[in-house]
Every structure is written in C-alpha cells, then in structure tokens.
Design a protein around this motif. Structure first.
Motif, mmCIF file in Angstrom:
data_model
loop_
_atom_site.group_PDB
_atom_site.id
_atom_site.type_symbol
_atom_site.label_atom_id
_atom_site.label_comp_id
_atom_site.label_asym_id
_atom_site.label_seq_id
_atom_site.Cartn_x
_atom_site.Cartn_y
_atom_site.Cartn_z
ATOM 1 N N ILE A 29 34.429 69.141 60.752
ATOM 2 C CA ILE A 29 33.711 67.941 60.325
ATOM 3 C C ILE A 29 34.680 66.926 59.716
ATOM 4 O O ILE A 29 34.563 65.721 59.946
ATOM 5 C CB ILE A 29 32.594 68.307 59.332
ATOM 6 C CG1 ILE A 29 31.501 69.092 60.051
ATOM 7 C CG2 ILE A 29 32.007 67.057 58.686
ATOM 8 C CD1 ILE A 29 30.392 69.578 59.162
ATOM 9 N N LEU A 30 35.635 67.412 58.949
ATOM 10 C CA LEU A 30 36.634 66.510 58.360
ATOM 11 C C LEU A 30 37.458 65.838 59.448
ATOM 12 O O LEU A 30 37.728 64.624 59.383
ATOM 13 C CB LEU A 30 37.539 67.288 57.407
ATOM 14 C CG LEU A 30 38.661 66.499 56.717
ATOM 15 C CD1 LEU A 30 38.088 65.298 55.977
ATOM 16 C CD2 LEU A 30 39.418 67.402 55.753
ATOM 17 N N MET A 31 37.857 66.583 60.476
ATOM 18 C CA MET A 31 38.598 65.999 61.596
ATOM 19 C C MET A 31 37.765 64.937 62.298
ATOM 20 O O MET A 31 38.276 63.862 62.659
ATOM 21 C CB MET A 31 39.009 67.097 62.589
ATOM 22 C CG MET A 31 40.207 67.917 62.163
ATOM 23 S SD MET A 31 40.786 69.046 63.467
ATOM 24 C CE MET A 31 39.748 70.455 63.170
ATOM 25 N N PRO B 145 33.989 64.791 53.995
ATOM 26 C CA PRO B 145 33.898 63.892 55.163
ATOM 27 C C PRO B 145 33.760 62.419 54.775
ATOM 28 O O PRO B 145 34.334 61.553 55.433
ATOM 29 C CB PRO B 145 32.635 64.397 55.876
ATOM 30 C CG PRO B 145 32.532 65.825 55.494
ATOM 31 C CD PRO B 145 32.999 65.870 54.066
ATOM 32 N N ILE B 146 32.988 62.131 53.702
ATOM 33 C CA ILE B 146 32.876 60.736 53.243
ATOM 34 C C ILE B 146 34.248 60.223 52.806
ATOM 35 O O ILE B 146 34.659 59.111 53.147
ATOM 36 C CB ILE B 146 31.859 60.623 52.087
ATOM 37 C CG1 ILE B 146 30.440 60.853 52.609
ATOM 38 C CG2 ILE B 146 31.959 59.252 51.419
ATOM 39 C CD1 ILE B 146 29.384 60.880 51.524
ATOM 40 N N PHE B 147 34.984 61.051 52.042
ATOM 41 C CA PHE B 147 36.330 60.662 51.615
ATOM 42 C C PHE B 147 37.231 60.439 52.828
ATOM 43 O O PHE B 147 37.975 59.446 52.890
ATOM 44 C CB PHE B 147 36.928 61.747 50.721
ATOM 45 C CG PHE B 147 38.375 61.527 50.389
ATOM 46 C CD1 PHE B 147 38.746 60.658 49.375
ATOM 47 C CD2 PHE B 147 39.378 62.172 51.096
ATOM 48 C CE1 PHE B 147 40.081 60.429 49.076
ATOM 49 C CE2 PHE B 147 40.719 61.961 50.812
ATOM 50 C CZ PHE B 147 41.067 61.080 49.793
ATOM 51 N N GLY B 148 37.174 61.360 53.793
ATOM 52 C CA GLY B 148 38.001 61.228 54.991
ATOM 53 C C GLY B 148 37.682 59.960 55.764
ATOM 54 O O GLY B 148 38.585 59.240 56.206
ATOM 55 N N PHE B 149 36.385 59.663 55.917
ATOM 56 C CA PHE B 149 35.987 58.463 56.654
ATOM 57 C C PHE B 149 36.422 57.200 55.918
ATOM 58 O O PHE B 149 36.846 56.221 56.526
ATOM 59 C CB PHE B 149 34.468 58.453 56.859
ATOM 60 C CG PHE B 149 33.970 57.239 57.575
ATOM 61 C CD1 PHE B 149 34.170 57.093 58.944
ATOM 62 C CD2 PHE B 149 33.319 56.221 56.894
ATOM 63 C CE1 PHE B 149 33.718 55.964 59.618
ATOM 64 C CE2 PHE B 149 32.869 55.083 57.545
ATOM 65 C CZ PHE B 149 33.070 54.957 58.919
ATOM 66 N N ALA B 150 36.337 57.221 54.575
ATOM 67 C CA ALA B 150 36.672 56.033 53.791
ATOM 68 C C ALA B 150 38.168 55.784 53.702
ATOM 69 O O ALA B 150 38.592 54.638 53.492
ATOM 70 C CB ALA B 150 36.086 56.157 52.381
ATOM 71 N N THR C 265 43.588 65.899 52.976
ATOM 72 C CA THR C 265 42.762 65.367 51.880
ATOM 73 C C THR C 265 43.568 65.047 50.628
ATOM 74 O O THR C 265 43.564 63.919 50.123
ATOM 75 C CB THR C 265 41.639 66.363 51.529
ATOM 76 O OG1 THR C 265 40.883 66.658 52.709
ATOM 77 C CG2 THR C 265 40.717 65.778 50.475
ATOM 78 N N MET C 266 44.271 66.047 50.101
ATOM 79 C CA MET C 266 44.998 65.846 48.850
ATOM 80 C C MET C 266 46.162 64.876 49.035
ATOM 81 O O MET C 266 46.475 64.088 48.142
ATOM 82 C CB MET C 266 45.493 67.182 48.305
ATOM 83 C CG MET C 266 45.855 67.160 46.845
ATOM 84 S SD MET C 266 44.440 66.963 45.742
ATOM 85 C CE MET C 266 43.862 68.647 45.632
ATOM 86 N N SER C 267 46.818 64.913 50.201
ATOM 87 C CA SER C 267 47.924 63.985 50.462
ATOM 88 C C SER C 267 47.433 62.544 50.494
ATOM 89 O O SER C 267 48.065 61.636 49.936
ATOM 90 C CB SER C 267 48.607 64.338 51.790
ATOM 91 O OG SER C 267 49.303 65.557 51.694
#
Length: 399
Positions: free
Chosen positions: A25-27, A271-276, A346-348
C-alpha cells in the motif's frame, strides 16, 4: 454466477493480515504521488498540501500530527521488544544493535564525504541512515520459507533499534530554536505521565489526554512534535508475562494501544504520509541531477552504506565471537537482508523534510535519491535472497 461476498471479505482480510500488505500500500501511495505530481493535477496537489487548516497547513498536520501517531506506535514497539520481546536480553541485543549502529554510521559518512564542502547540503547527512521497516519486511515476507525465520527476527530487531536511533538524531540534530516555557510545560506533562505509570493507572484515556497536551507543548517548544509520540509511548504501562511465559497479557495498556494502532498506522497514516511527501516533479530530472552529490549521497548511502555497515559489522561481530550468527542463515541471507536495510523510504523522507524545511529544490533532490536508492536496494536484495540456499541445508550453516 452468484458472487460470494464472504469469499471477497476473506481475501481482503488475508491481505490486511499479510506482512507485505503495508509495504504494498505504501508503494502504491508513493507511485500515485509521483503520477499526480507529474500530471495536470500537479498544481492542485501541491496547492492542497499548502492549504491552511486551522493553525497548520495540510502538510504540517500530516508531518507533525499524523506522524506523531506513527512515532507513538514506533515507541510502543521499541518498549515492548525491550521488555518482553526479541530485545529483552543483552545477548539478543548485541548483533542487531551493533549492525544497526554500523548501518547508521557508514551511510552517514558516505553522504558526508560526498557533500562535505557544501555547508547547507551537509545537513542531510542523516537521511540515508534510516531503514523503512514496513517496506523491508514486506519485501522479505515475499520470499516465504526461502529465508530463515531468524533473519526476519534479525531484521525486525535491527529496524527497531534503527528507529530508536532516528528518534535520537531528530531530537538532537533537527531541533529548532527552543521555547523554554513550552519545553518546561512538556517536561511537567511528561512527569505527570510517569506518575500515572508509577501509581498503577491502567486506563488509557488519561495517558492519551495528557499525550495530546504533550504533543502541543512539544510542537510549540521547537523540538519536533513527533518526539512526543515516542515519549508518550515510554510512559504507557506494560504488564510483563507471569512465570516466564511468552504469552502477552491482554489487559496490558501498551498491548491494547499497540493493537489499536496496528492497522491504522500502516494502512492509513503511512500511505497518507507517502502520498503527501513522495510527490516530486520529474520534469527537470536528467543525468546531471541523478549524479548530483546530494542525490548520490542519499542513494549511495542507502545502497552501499547499508551493505557495508550492516553486513560488514555482522561478519566482524560473529567472527570475533561477540555474538552468534542467526540460526540456519547463510552469508547470502545476511547480505540480502543488509541490502533490504537500504530501503529507507518513510523515515528517510521524514528526516529529509526536517533537514531542508524551506528548500523545495533540496527536498526534491533528497526524494529522488531516496526513491532511486530504495528501489535499487530492494531489487538487489531480492536477487540475492532468491539466489540464497534453502534454510537448513549444509551450505546454510557456513557462516
């Protein structure tokens, strides 16, 4: 032909429970962000992130607010693992602890070596030090029984210690001008939380209410607000298993809160963080931008630095007799997992935003380096793990 809704529900439940689903989902969220940022919707996408909602804009609500919940879960996992999990004894901590230290130091040194002469860019030295536990475990789980269970335990423990190191780095190196009154208030609230713990309060509500106040005060203090999530987690009571049993007690406040966040964080917040944050315009990307010292420092740190830092220190630690090798693991298993540690998404990304909060150009360079480095690390790690011997064979015990 009639459709079976129960069958569809079962498939969905299996996907949600799968270890790889959070990474998938993150990808998908990151890929969607890249598509949107390079489409006619790009202007709307970037403007939406800057839209003010109350005292903060959408981007800040995500990075300072939602990510505090992510760090709360990280803190809960760290505490649980140290109290009654894979890191509960010193022998279990030695190998992943040393490898996590090496896996943070070497990537940081590689980035610094490539960007030493640039006073502003050098602030990004910590970007390649992080490992994305959801991505890395997601890729590892795709190999099933081809990889020994001990390597999954090793990667989980290493990533948790890595997260702890990232929290320390954020608190020390990416803290702005301090507001002492807010910092003092945060310290008072934290003391109250520890008092609740010491007096045996098991209800979660008082902790969460005080935690909300702690978040606000830390936000106002100049320390990044996500640190409040970890601080709150450390005050949540955990009930140790009785009589040496490995079973986790269901009435432990820490386990209840961790269980409540276990699906929300990987399937909603991340996923919200990844999209943003993964959205970057590729219009100006060319060979020169890919070979820029900033991009190379991040990508090289993630791919080369993690291998040298994790694999090298693991071999040295085992050869010196300081720790035992993971059970049934061959050197190729360890090499593959070391490469997967180079998935730092994410953390990077989060550290990159903290390093260059007011410089979109440098943020874009960081994002490109993270995307390139993480993809290369995932592909190379997968190839090595696919070529690794089956666990239990004679060749898997030669370490």
């Amino acid at each position: 032909m009639a459709h079976n809704p129960h069958a569809r529900a079962t498939v969905f439940r299996r996907f949600i429970d799968s270890e790889s689903s959070g990474g998938i989902i993150l990808m998908a969220a990151a890929a969607l962000a890249l598509v949107v940022a390079n489409s006619p919707m790009a202007e709307t996408y970037f403007a939406g992130l800057k839209l003010d909602v109350g005292p903060l804009n959408v981007s800040h609500w995500i990075n300072d607010g939602l990510m505090a919940v992510f760090f709360l879960l990280v803190g809960l996992e760290i505490k649980r693992e140290f109290v009654d999990g894979q890191l509960s004894t010193w022998p279990r901590r030695i190998l992943p602890g040393i490898c996590a230290a090496g896996g943070m130091a070497v990537p940081g040194l590689i980035f610094a070596a490539l960007n030493w002469s640039n006073g502003e860019v050098i602030r990004g030295w910590a970007v390649p030090t992080a490992t994305d536990i959801a991505f890395a475990l997601g890729v590892l789980s795709l190999f099933g029984n081809r990889v020994p269970v001990s390597m999954k335990v090793f990667l989980t423990a290493l990533a948790i210690i890595d997260d702890l190191g990232a929290v320390v780095i954020i608190a020390i190196f990416y803290t702005g001008d301090l507001q002492l009154w807010a910092l003092g208030g945060a310290a008072a609230v934290l003391a109250a939380l520890f008092a609740l713990n010491r007096t045996g309060v098991k209800l979660l509500l008082p902790y969460l209410l005080l935690g909300a106040g702690l978040w606000l005060l830390v936000l106002l203090s100049g320390v990044h607000a996500t640190v409040a999530g970890v601080a709150l987690a450390l005050t949540i009571p955990i009930v140790r298993p009785k009589g040496g049993s490995s079973e986790r007690t269901v009435d432990s406040p820490l386990h209840r809160l961790e269980h409540a966040l276990a699906k929300v964080v990987p399937f909603v917040i991340i996923p919200i963080f990844g999209f943003a944050n993964a959205g970057v315009s590729l219009a100006g990307v060319n060979a020169a931008s890919l070979t820029d010292s900033l991009t190379l420092g991040v990508a090289g740190g993630l791919v080369v630095g993690k291998v040298v830092g994790v694999y090298g220190t693991a071999l040295a630690t085992v050869k010196l007799g300081w720790a035992d090798a993971p059970v049934n693991a061959a050197p190729l298993h360890l090499l593959g997992v070391a490469l997967l540690c180079g998935i730092g998404f994410t953390m990077s990304l989060f550290i990159g935003l903290l390093a260059f909060p007011d410089n979109p150009a440098l943020q874009d360079g960081i994002k490109i380096g993270i995307l390139v480095g993480s993809v290369v690390a995932a592909v190379l790690g997968s190839i090595v793990l696919f070529a690794s011997p089956r666990p239990g064979g004679a060749e898997s015990r030669v370490f």
